[in-house]
Design a protein around this motif. Structure first.
Motif, PDB file in Angstrom:
ATOM      1  N   VAL A  35      76.477  10.168 -19.276  1.00  0.00           N
ATOM      2  CA  VAL A  35      77.466   9.635 -19.973  1.00  0.00           C
ATOM      3  C   VAL A  35      78.392   9.219 -18.931  1.00  0.00           C
ATOM      4  N   ASN A  36      78.879  10.179 -17.932  1.00  0.00           N
ATOM      5  CA  ASN A  36      79.795   9.717 -17.000  1.00  0.00           C
ATOM      6  C   ASN A  36      79.108   8.661 -16.175  1.00  0.00           C
ATOM      7  N   ALA A  37      77.742   8.457 -15.689  1.00  0.00           N
ATOM      8  CA  ALA A  37      77.361   7.319 -15.262  1.00  0.00           C
ATOM      9  C   ALA A  37      77.404   5.981 -16.115  1.00  0.00           C
ATOM     10  N   TYR A  38      77.453   6.217 -17.300  1.00  0.00           N
ATOM     11  CA  TYR A  38      77.720   4.783 -18.100  1.00  0.00           C
ATOM     12  C   TYR A  38      79.115   4.481 -17.892  1.00  0.00           C
ATOM     13  N   ARG A  39      79.931   5.232 -17.748  1.00  0.00           N
ATOM     14  CA  ARG A  39      81.416   5.048 -17.529  1.00  0.00           C
ATOM     15  C   ARG A  39      81.872   4.663 -16.300  1.00  0.00           C
ATOM     16  N   THR A  40      81.251   5.341 -15.319  1.00  0.00           N
ATOM     17  CA  THR A  40      81.422   4.662 -14.028  1.00  0.00           C
ATOM     18  C   THR A  40      81.086   3.116 -13.864  1.00  0.00           C
ATOM     19  N   ALA A  41      79.831   2.950 -14.348  1.00  0.00           N
ATOM     20  CA  ALA A  41      79.560   1.675 -14.383  1.00  0.00           C
ATOM     21  C   ALA A  41      80.096   0.405 -15.422  1.00  0.00           C
ATOM     22  N   GLY A  42      81.052   1.083 -16.259  1.00  0.00           N
ATOM     23  CA  GLY A  42      81.790   0.160 -17.119  1.00  0.00           C
ATOM     24  C   GLY A  42      81.014  -0.160 -18.286  1.00  0.00           C
ATOM     25  N   THR A  43      79.733   0.623 -18.742  1.00  0.00           N
ATOM     26  CA  THR A  43      79.117   0.418 -19.703  1.00  0.00           C
ATOM     27  C   THR A  43      79.462   1.014 -21.022  1.00  0.00           C
ATOM     28  N   THR A  44      80.128   0.255 -21.935  1.00  0.00           N
ATOM     29  CA  THR A  44      80.623   0.814 -23.232  1.00  0.00           C
ATOM     30  C   THR A  44      79.614   0.759 -24.562  1.00  0.00           C
ATOM     31  N   TRP A  45      78.461   0.170 -24.287  1.00  0.00           N
ATOM     32  CA  TRP A  45      77.490   0.001 -25.334  1.00  0.00           C
ATOM     33  C   TRP A  45      76.141  -0.156 -24.911  1.00  0.00           C
ATOM     34  N   LYS A  46      75.266   0.550 -25.121  1.00  0.00           N
ATOM     35  CA  LYS A  46      73.767   0.115 -24.990  1.00  0.00           C
ATOM     36  C   LYS A  46      72.975   0.631 -25.946  1.00  0.00           C
ATOM     37  N   ASP A  47      72.049  -0.297 -26.329  1.00  0.00           N
ATOM     38  CA  ASP A  47      70.915   0.020 -27.294  1.00  0.00           C
ATOM     39  C   ASP A  47      69.486  -0.552 -27.163  1.00  0.00           C
TER      40      ASP A  47
END
Length: 466
Positions: free
Chosen positions: A449-461
């Protein structure tokens, strides 16, 4: 949720000839008290409740204890299922399996064997209530009038020698029927849990503007607005009770609101749910539970949740499933709060009520933020709270079909305070994460989750429909 289960055998002297002589202290120490809450000749389920008493001078490790309840199967091919509804020693430590007596008698050709995974019974102590039940796997009414261990008149706890207790393989209490077997079988070992490898991910950081944000629908979430249960009959589910509040800097959280003035018409609840495409894998959410209302008097039976579910198509639908995290800060369903429940459902029937589930509970405050992880894999359902294993369920309770993911906040019907002063409660969800067909450790969930936030990803499916 646990919304919330005769003819005499061989003389004791003859039975003793078939078993190894127990140690003197063991023979005198353990005794079994029994009662039933299902007293009819026929019933939806048999409900043998036990209290194991240690009258000896030394402690007894419960892992070496087996309790056998003997009964006559309704037919040679009939299968049965076991459940622990509630136990002072915790249902998480109580096991149940079935065995066959051959040759059988007119009152016993099967037995329910109850064991323990851990715990010690101190000298002079007792386990307290163990509210157990078993039922036919086809959900039909069972006949218990011809069951050896059944006592219709036993509605209060008392010593009962038609249930046998074994300690380390030795009979120490009770008189088994003929053919009852000299020693109990070992409890089955759980299957090892291994990671089958991921095959798709859903991650949502809930970066939406309002409950009418078109991205919500595009991401296959639904803001509930239709009437119906659970909760207070007649309560509404307005979209305005779902919002997205800033929790730190620009980071937002899904926020659910429930409010009441003590009347049905003045009660509103909230739910936010995803489509049915989730099955085996790891589910996770960071959730903020609240022990008190935002305003107004405290004390309503409020339920704060994160759960998965397959809808019930009809009474006792075997394809129904549900796995719940449910926090009740003010108690409910007969329990005092604050209390956390984790419940895994096989199925249920509304009228008359019959719940087929297994649950664990912990009476403690969970006010504030908590990391919740649910692992569904390899026949086992594991619940973690803040990285610590809270419960593990399996067997018949393991889900069979794709499920939806849900968050809701609702009041238990009949659980509102007798006050007209308006009050409201909130529950917040920081993120939702799911990895299909992969067992992800709680710590690794946080890292991802922290990696998604660091990359600026708010949604992935990348999880396809099943």
């Amino acid at each position: 949720m646990p919304r919330k289960l005769l003819w005499a055998g061989l003389p004791a002297v003859l039975v003793a000839a078939f078993v190894a002589a127990p140690p003197a202290d063991a023979a005198q120490s353990l005794r079994l008290q029994y009662k039933t809450s299902a007293t009819g000749a026929t019933a939806d389920q048999a409900e043998p409740w036990f209290n194991l008493v240690n009258g000896g001078a030394s402690a007894v490790p419960l892992s070496g204890v087996k309790i056998r309840y003997y009964f006559k199967a309704d037919s040679a091919s009939q299968q049965y299922r076991f459940a622990c509804s509630w136990a002072v020693v915790s249902c998480s430590t109580v096991t149940g399996s079935f065995g066959t007596i051959s040759p059988g008698t007119a009152t016993a050709d099967r037995y329910l064997e109850v064991g323990f995974t851990s715990g010690t019974l101190a000298a002079g102590a007792q386990t307290g209530d163990m509210q157990l039940r078993f039922y036919r796997s086809d959900w039909q009414t069972l006949n218990q009038s011809d069951d050896y261990s059944f006592g219709a008149a036993r509605t209060t706890y008392a010593d009962w020698d038609k249930v046998a207790v074994y300690q380390n393989g030795n009979l120490v209490w009770g008189t088994p029927p003929a053919g009852g077997g000299p020693s109990p079988s070992p409890s089955p070992s759980p299957s090892p849990s291994t990671s089958p490898g991921g095959s798709g991910v859903v991650f949502d950081d809930f970066a939406y503007s309002t409950s009418s944000d078109p991205a919500i629908t595009a991401h296959n979430w639904t803001v509930r607005t239709n009437s119906g249960g659970p909760g207070v009959p007649g309560a509404s589910w307005p979209a305005s009770n779902v919002s997205f509040a800033a929790v730190s800097g620009s980071n937002k959280a899904l926020q659910l609101r429930a409010a009441t003035d003590g009347t049905s018409g003045g009660t509103s609840q909230a739910e936010f749910l995803h489509q049915r495409k989730f099955f085996e894998g790891t589910y996770a959410a960071r959730v903020k539970f609240s022990d008190a209302p935002d305003s107004g008097p405290d004390g309503d039976n409020i339920v704060e949740t994160f759960f998965t579910i397959t809808p019930l198509a009809y009474d006792l639908d075997p394809n129904y499933s549900e796995q719940d995290f449910e926090y009740l800060p003010n108690g409910g369903w007969g329990a005092q709060g604050p209390i956390m429940y984790t419940t895994t459902w096989e199925t249920y029937r509304n009228e008359p009520w019959l719940a087929v589930n297994v649950h664990n509970e912990q009476t403690a405050s969970y006010n504030g933020w908590h990391d919740l992880v649910l692992q569904v894999a390899n026949g086992s359902v594991k619940y973690y709270i803040d990285g610590v294993l809270f419960a593990e369920h399996g067997g018949d309770y393991y889900p069979e079909t794709p499920q939806s993911v849900n968050f809701n906040l609702w009041f238990i019907g009949g659980g509102l305070l007798g006050a007209s002063t308006p009050r409201s409660y909130t529950e917040q969800i920081d993120y939702f994460y799911f990895s299909k067909n992969e067992v992800v450790a709680p710590g690794d969930v946080t890292t991802r989750v922290n990696a998604y936030r660091t990359a600026g990803t708010t949604w992935k499916d990348t999880v396809p429909m099943q």
